[in-house]
Design an enzyme around this catalytic site. Structure first.
Site, short mmCIF file in Angstrom:
data_model
loop_
_atom_site.label_atom_id
_atom_site.label_comp_id
_atom_site.label_asym_id
_atom_site.label_seq_id
_atom_site.Cartn_x
_atom_site.Cartn_y
_atom_site.Cartn_z
N GLU A 141 0.83 -1.21 0.00
CA GLU A 141 0.00 0.00 0.00
C GLU A 141 0.86 1.26 0.00
O GLU A 141 0.39 2.33 0.35
CB GLU A 141 -0.93 0.01 1.23
N HIS A 164 -3.04 1.77 8.59
CA HIS A 164 -4.05 0.93 7.94
C HIS A 164 -4.26 -0.31 8.78
O HIS A 164 -3.32 -1.09 8.99
CB HIS A 164 -3.60 0.56 6.53
N HIS A 166 -7.16 -3.64 10.10
CA HIS A 166 -8.23 -4.55 9.67
C HIS A 166 -9.16 -4.90 10.83
O HIS A 166 -9.26 -6.08 11.20
CB HIS A 166 -7.63 -5.85 9.15
N GLU A 194 -19.22 9.17 22.10
CA GLU A 194 -17.89 9.75 21.89
C GLU A 194 -17.45 9.77 20.42
O GLU A 194 -16.39 10.30 20.10
CB GLU A 194 -16.85 9.00 22.72
N HIS A 235 -12.80 -4.52 4.05
CA HIS A 235 -11.35 -4.61 4.13
C HIS A 235 -10.86 -4.03 5.47
O HIS A 235 -10.39 -4.79 6.32
CB HIS A 235 -10.73 -3.87 2.93
P1 13P Z 1 1.20 -5.55 3.07
O1 13P Z 1 1.66 -6.77 3.79
O2 13P Z 1 1.80 -5.47 1.67
O3 13P Z 1 1.41 -4.32 3.88
O4 13P Z 1 -0.36 -5.71 2.81
C1 13P Z 1 -1.23 -5.85 3.89
C2 13P Z 1 -2.56 -5.21 3.64
O5 13P Z 1 -3.30 -5.05 4.59
C3 13P Z 1 -2.95 -4.77 2.30
O6 13P Z 1 -4.11 -3.99 2.33
ZN ZN Z 2 -5.30 -4.24 4.20
#
Ligand code: 13P
Ligand code: ZN
Length: 298
Positions: A141, A164, A166, A194, A235
């Site tokens: 990313e 980023h 998940h 909040e 995602h």
């Molecule tokens: P990377 O391991 O390349 O950082 O990818 C993980 C990910 O969450 C892609 O959206």
């Molecule tokens: Zn990801």
């Protein structure tokens, strides 16, 4: 963490100028590195990083760069083009997690699981100047990270940290609702008091796209021009912060609100909840705490 902390002692005494002596060890002990390692550890502990899921980046300040430069490799990697040039990032230095790395391992082995990259004078390519000791490349990313740093840098002097993650709650919620930024923001704002404090500007929500794609990078950079966080459908979330704590806290707040929204939906079924914050409630919180409420989203 014995050895690394011993190296820090060398730095503190000013002994580490001899790069060869503690080669690429003491760099991990610089303040920005410690914060970044902690972010990765806390994210992994929160369950946001299954396997290699998620990634993070930190835009070095001039002071960080002065401290880190003595540890840079004598020979940088070759230049690698970005998907699209980001002129606002010309000559910047950015710390990123490595592609495929498990974020739980970053804290203990940063030189293997991170890279510091230099952006070229055109903002069109990167090369690694530190890290990736086991080989590999920065996160897939990287185009989203560099494009978003560029947008934030051009607008307000930069969000230092992009994170980023998940969270399961975000993947689940975005499977149930349309990827409409205003609608998703309202859902999150109105189910947890909040939320509006944590993200008074609201959050963006993008439709599903291929991870690591140029299209996802471009759309996310567009979103982060106006929002501090962007949800990626089924995602995860991509968040900006002035610090690691700021970016992580924002993701936690979004995760909590998304989880509450899902719980309410699971229990209420088709029935409406008996209470949701109303426009007046959100305005009252914003007024009480002097928050820049995104009125257009009410
Ligand atoms: P990377 O391991 O390349 O950082 O990818 C993980 C990910 O969450 C892609 O959206
Ligand atoms: Zn990801």
């Amino acid at each position: 963490m014995g050895f690394l902390d011993d190296a820090s002692d060398f730095i503190d005494r000013g002994v580490s100028a001899a790069k060869g002596a503690v080669s690429n060890v003491a760099c991990e002990q610089l303040g920005f590195m410690r914060d970044f390692r902690r972010l990765c550890r806390e994210g992994a502990q929160a369950g946001y990083h299954e396997r290699n899921g998620g990634n993070a980046s930190y835009l070095l300040t001039d002071e960080d760069l002065r401290a880190a430069r003595p540890f840079f490799y004598d020979y940088a990697s070759s230049w690698v083009p970005l998907a699209a040039p980001v002129p606002a990032m010309a000559e910047a230095f950015v710390l990123l997690t490595a592609s495929g790395c498990y974020l739980k391992n970053v804290a203990d082995q940063p030189a293997e699981n991170c890279a510091i990259v230099q952006i070229d004078p055109a903002g069109a390519a990167w090369r690694a100047v530190w890290g990736l000791r086991a080989g590999g490349r920065p996160t897939s990313e990287i185009d989203a990270h560099i494009a978003c740093h560029g947008v934030r840098r051009a607008a307000d002097g930069g969000a230092r940290v992009l994170y980023h993650a998940h969270p399961a709650s975000v993947a689940a919620l975005t499977a149930l609702v349309e990827p409409d930024s205003r609608a998703v923001t309202n859902l999150l704002w109105r189910c947890l008091t909040e939320s509006v404090v944590a993200f008074p500007g609201g959050v963006a929500c993008l439709p599903w796209m291929v991870p690591g794609s140029a299209a996802l990078a471009e759309a996310t950079a567009g979103a982060l021009a106006s929002f501090d966080a962007c949800l990626w459908q089924v995602h995860g979330v991509f968040a900006a912060g002035d610090s690691c704590d700021g970016a992580f806290g924002l993701v936690q707040a979004i995760d909590k609100a998304a989880a509450v929204a899902l719980q309410v939906r699971a229990v209420a079924g088709d029935g409406a909840p008996v209470f949701r914050l109303a426009d007046g409630d959100l305005r009252a919180i914003a007024a009480a705490y002097d928050l820049p409420l995104n009125e257009a989203f009410l």
